[in-house]
Design an enzyme around this catalytic site. Sequence first.
Site, PDB file in Angstrom:
ATOM      1  N   GLY A  89       0.854  -1.182   0.000  1.00 49.67           N
ATOM      2  CA  GLY A  89       0.000   0.000   0.000  1.00 49.67           C
ATOM      3  C   GLY A  89       0.888   1.230   0.000  1.00 49.67           C
ATOM      4  O   GLY A  89       2.116   1.138   0.127  1.00 49.67           O
ATOM      5  N   GLY A  91       2.950   3.576   1.349  1.00 47.83           N
ATOM      6  CA  GLY A  91       3.583   3.698   2.644  1.00 47.83           C
ATOM      7  C   GLY A  91       4.353   4.984   2.859  1.00 47.83           C
ATOM      8  O   GLY A  91       4.645   5.353   3.993  1.00 47.83           O
ATOM      9  N   ARG A  92       4.689   5.664   1.777  1.00 49.59           N
ATOM     10  CA  ARG A  92       5.352   6.966   1.922  1.00 49.59           C
ATOM     11  C   ARG A  92       4.860   7.945   0.854  1.00 49.59           C
ATOM     12  O   ARG A  92       5.568   8.859   0.437  1.00 49.59           O
ATOM     13  CB  ARG A  92       6.869   6.819   1.839  1.00 49.59           C
ATOM     14  CG  ARG A  92       7.398   6.225   0.556  1.00 49.59           C
ATOM     15  CD  ARG A  92       8.912   6.365   0.521  1.00 49.59           C
ATOM     16  NE  ARG A  92       9.500   5.676  -0.631  1.00 49.59           N
ATOM     17  CZ  ARG A  92      10.755   5.825  -1.011  1.00 49.59           C
ATOM     18  NH1 ARG A  92      11.560   6.644  -0.344  1.00 49.59           N
ATOM     19  NH2 ARG A  92      11.236   5.168  -2.034  1.00 49.59           N
ATOM     20  N   ASP A 124       9.675   5.339   7.892  1.00 50.80           N
ATOM     21  CA  ASP A 124       9.449   6.735   8.262  1.00 50.80           C
ATOM     22  C   ASP A 124       8.605   7.516   7.263  1.00 50.80           C
ATOM     23  O   ASP A 124       8.265   8.674   7.508  1.00 50.80           O
ATOM     24  CB  ASP A 124      10.779   7.455   8.512  1.00 50.80           C
ATOM     25  CG  ASP A 124      11.687   7.486   7.283  1.00 50.80           C
ATOM     26  OD1 ASP A 124      11.216   7.198   6.173  1.00 50.80           O
ATOM     27  OD2 ASP A 124      12.880   7.810   7.445  1.00 50.80           O
ATOM     28  N   GLY A 125       8.279   6.910   6.118  1.00 48.12           N
ATOM     29  CA  GLY A 125       7.432   7.592   5.154  1.00 48.12           C
ATOM     30  C   GLY A 125       8.110   8.728   4.412  1.00 48.12           C
ATOM     31  O   GLY A 125       7.444   9.525   3.752  1.00 48.12           O
ATOM     32  N   ASP A 252       3.463  -4.046  -8.016  1.00 47.77           N
ATOM     33  CA  ASP A 252       2.966  -2.760  -7.525  1.00 47.77           C
ATOM     34  C   ASP A 252       3.668  -1.595  -8.204  1.00 47.77           C
ATOM     35  O   ASP A 252       3.347  -0.435  -7.920  1.00 47.77           O
ATOM     36  CB  ASP A 252       3.127  -2.658  -6.000  1.00 47.77           C
ATOM     37  CG  ASP A 252       4.576  -2.829  -5.559  1.00 47.77           C
ATOM     38  OD1 ASP A 252       5.207  -3.810  -5.986  1.00 47.77           O
ATOM     39  OD2 ASP A 252       5.067  -1.987  -4.785  1.00 47.77           O
ATOM     40  N   ASP A 262       7.678   5.535 -10.651  1.00 49.00           N
ATOM     41  CA  ASP A 262       8.313   5.102  -9.403  1.00 49.00           C
ATOM     42  C   ASP A 262       9.754   4.661  -9.638  1.00 49.00           C
ATOM     43  O   ASP A 262      10.077   3.477  -9.610  1.00 49.00           O
ATOM     44  CB  ASP A 262       7.506   3.998  -8.731  1.00 49.00           C
ATOM     45  CG  ASP A 262       7.832   3.921  -7.224  1.00 49.00           C
ATOM     46  OD1 ASP A 262       8.502   4.837  -6.717  1.00 49.00           O
ATOM     47  OD2 ASP A 262       7.405   2.962  -6.570  1.00 49.00           O
TER      48      ASP A 262
END
Length: 462
Positions: A89, A91-92, A124-125, A252, A262
């Site tokens: 999902g 996450g950052r 920590d995102g 993903d 990404d």
Amino acid sequence: MPVARVYSPEPRFFDLGEDYGDAVRAAEFPQALLRFRNDRAAAEVGLETLTGPEWIDHFGRFAPLPGQPGPVAMRYHGHQFRTYNPDLGDGRGFLAAQMRDAGGRLVDLGTKGSGRTPWSRGADGRLTLKGGVREVLAAEMLQRLGVPTSRALSLIETGEALERGDEPSPTRSAVLVRLSHSHIRFGTFQRAAYLGRKDQLEILLEHARSLYHPHVAPGDAAGFLAEVVDASARLAARWIAAGFVHGVLNTDNLNVTGESFDYGPWRFLPHYEPGFTAAYFDQFGLYAFARQPEAVFWALTQLGGALKPIDDADALTSALNGFGPAYIRHLRAAFLERLGVLSLGEAADQRLLDAALALLREGGAALRWEPLFHDWFAGFASSARALSGPRAKLYQGETFDAFRFALFEHEPDRPERLEASRFARAEPEELLIDEVEAIWAAIDSGDDWAPFEAKIARIRAD
């Protein structure tokens, strides 16, 4: 209103509700220093008129743009190096907004490094500034080379010291905003299938079909898959023609529109090397340069498997079987485009593709990937330039003769493009790892952004 009149908000994914994403808030950062602002991309969606403070407010502090409901962290699963992970999902990052671009496409504003979400799994995102710089460079170069790609819209340094195991720490932090045609991943469908939620699969299919492949009939999952297969085959072919290695082709990191996004441990090939890998952790070369089409097809089979609850297995298999022919067709077209010549038919085009790859293979480290396309753009019209240039000694022998014969069969496509200033230079614009590291070193050691800015300008130059 801080936006242009052409700004057209359309937050469609947000309508799907909490089964597909979680409402989140961005982190509060100690500072917000604008490092990159892409007004070219912003103009396509009516955001180029934002003032400096407004830009920071929307893309550093994430105040919602007009007509946007606020950020949502998207839910998805995925295979990571072929191991299924149900704990993924956003996450950052999150989906910050959706709008129509100047061409009428629905596009997303997605973030990277915007803070923790329910899917951060203890991380920590955050995003390192170096990672943000690398993504800006990759997207700019890929766009120039004709690869369907997300664009980096904004990069803001956020004033935190991050600890990372794969680079010297503490290191500087940033938040990136990218403009992308879609963030619906193969793994978005995998999640619904994993949960046994046929209803979620059907809703997601209709959402993605209607927005991204609207000519497919409602409910036709196999038809939808066939479109994703073709778009993904085109993407893989364009990566190969560009000499690009994405590095992490997990399910993903592939989306339903066939757009590259990404960018983590990417690399451009220095020279032809089928086993070249980008990620230091890809120890077995799963996502090596020449294995990227295989990796994309494997990921597509996982998408096809996720769609089995809502369509006939034979029809889905037939859609998947279209990948090989589509990939070869798109690879031929991509090489013709890179060489600046027109199609002469399947047999002649394949002969040119094979001859170009053979020459690159034989040239080894002496013949870098990008210079071949620079030297021989528009075919015969570049003969004098190529044969008097710095690589003239490499252009001889039987393998070269076969390449030249195949190239000269093809008519040049708009040979007037050779008048562009870049063809007056002996060397093409490249983006190899040593230059990327040098650009970062200037930023890291002296806060010198001039090499970064100059590189962007050269990539964009005619």
